[in-house]
Design a protein around this motif. Structure first.
Motif, PDB file in Angstrom:
ATOM      1  N   LEU A 109      75.975  23.835 -25.964  1.00  0.00           N
ATOM      2  CA  LEU A 109      76.454  22.457 -25.992  1.00  0.00           C
ATOM      3  C   LEU A 109      75.742  21.594 -24.953  1.00  0.00           C
ATOM      4  N   ALA A 167      76.443  17.794 -24.046  1.00  0.00           N
ATOM      5  CA  ALA A 167      77.454  17.317 -24.999  1.00  0.00           C
ATOM      6  C   ALA A 167      78.870  17.566 -24.492  1.00  0.00           C
ATOM      7  N   VAL A 168      79.053  18.484 -23.522  1.00  0.00           N
ATOM      8  CA  VAL A 168      80.400  18.717 -22.994  1.00  0.00           C
ATOM      9  C   VAL A 168      80.945  17.480 -22.291  1.00  0.00           C
ATOM     10  N   ASP A 177      80.638  14.469 -23.527  1.00  0.00           N
ATOM     11  CA  ASP A 177      80.977  13.481 -24.561  1.00  0.00           C
ATOM     12  C   ASP A 177      82.207  13.968 -25.320  1.00  0.00           C
ATOM     13  N   SER A 237      83.738  12.835 -27.711  1.00  0.00           N
ATOM     14  CA  SER A 237      83.736  12.598 -29.148  1.00  0.00           C
ATOM     15  C   SER A 237      82.675  13.423 -29.883  1.00  0.00           C
ATOM     16  N   ASP A 238      81.854  14.170 -29.137  1.00  0.00           N
ATOM     17  CA  ASP A 238      80.840  15.000 -29.782  1.00  0.00           C
ATOM     18  C   ASP A 238      81.538  16.051 -30.655  1.00  0.00           C
ATOM     19  N   PRO A 239      81.187  16.130 -31.951  1.00  0.00           N
ATOM     20  CA  PRO A 239      81.893  17.053 -32.860  1.00  0.00           C
ATOM     21  C   PRO A 239      81.823  18.514 -32.429  1.00  0.00           C
ATOM     22  N   ARG A 240      80.706  18.928 -31.842  1.00  0.00           N
ATOM     23  CA  ARG A 240      80.593  20.327 -31.386  1.00  0.00           C
ATOM     24  C   ARG A 240      81.519  20.584 -30.204  1.00  0.00           C
ATOM     25  N   THR A 241      81.616  19.610 -29.321  1.00  0.00           N
ATOM     26  CA  THR A 241      82.505  19.749 -28.163  1.00  0.00           C
ATOM     27  C   THR A 241      83.960  19.741 -28.609  1.00  0.00           C
ATOM     28  N   VAL A 242      84.305  18.863 -29.529  1.00  0.00           N
ATOM     29  CA  VAL A 242      85.669  18.805 -30.060  1.00  0.00           C
ATOM     30  C   VAL A 242      86.027  20.154 -30.700  1.00  0.00           C
TER      31      VAL A 242
END
Length: 179
Positions: free
Chosen positions: A48, A51-52, A54, A56-61
């Motif tokens: 990730l 992105a951790v 963010d 709203s990042d789909p992978r983080t979510v």
């Protein structure tokens, strides 16, 4: 259904920390009977990266949802400068104070120095996990890099650690949540 998740906070992949955490999770699954149901799920924070940060990042979510749904969570980190990794901290900062309620977390630290094993696992990581609602009923596991690299020593250490907690782990997984 109970689940076993490995959260690897190592900023590199592949890593010895992650490989050892997966080995520990598989031993827990075997000892508790969970292995017959499902394999441990692995969340590699190195994949990730930034992105951790963010929310709203789909992978983080998706990663945060996977971790929050765990019955047992192995939280693995190398010890860097006497603490867990910034990547792991940034990821866990995305949770509120009760987000991991019902999750039994196992702080697992790989350290270069014996002085950092207790420091990072008990003084730094364990309170952070409690801050986001996780419980640590099984205690922690901290090992030196040399122990992790030695498959025989690692196996003996993991075996003894899991055997000492076998009933509690099985009961926790049977309930699916921490009471």
């Amino acid at each position: 259904m109970p689940s076993l998740v490995v959260l690897s906070g190592n900023p590199r992949t592949p890593s010895k920390t992650s490989a050892a955490a997966v080995d520990l999770a598989e031993r827990i699954a075997d000892a508790s009977g969970l292995a017959a149901i499902a394999e441990p799920v692995v969340v590699e924070l190195a994949e990730l990266g930034g992105a951790v940060l963010d929310p709203s990042d789909p992978r983080t979510v998706a990663a945060r949802a996977t971790v929050a749904a765990a019955s047992v969570l192995v939280v693995a980190t190398p010890a860097y400068k006497g603490s867990y990794t910034g990547l792991l901290k940034a990821f866990l900062d995305g949770y509120g104070p009760s987000s991991l309620e019902g999750v039994a977390a196992i702080p697992f630290v790989v350290a270069g120095s014996p002085a950092h094993t207790t420091l990072v696992a008990d003084i730094h990581l364990r309170p952070l996990l409690h801050e986001v609602g996780a419980e640590t009923p099984f205690g922690r596991l901290a090992m030196l890099e040399s122990e992790v690299a030695d498959a025989i020593a690692r196996g003996e250490r993991f075996g003894a650690w899991v055997d000492a907690r076998r009933r509690l782990i099985a009961a926790t997984l049977a309930e699916g949540v921490i009471a």
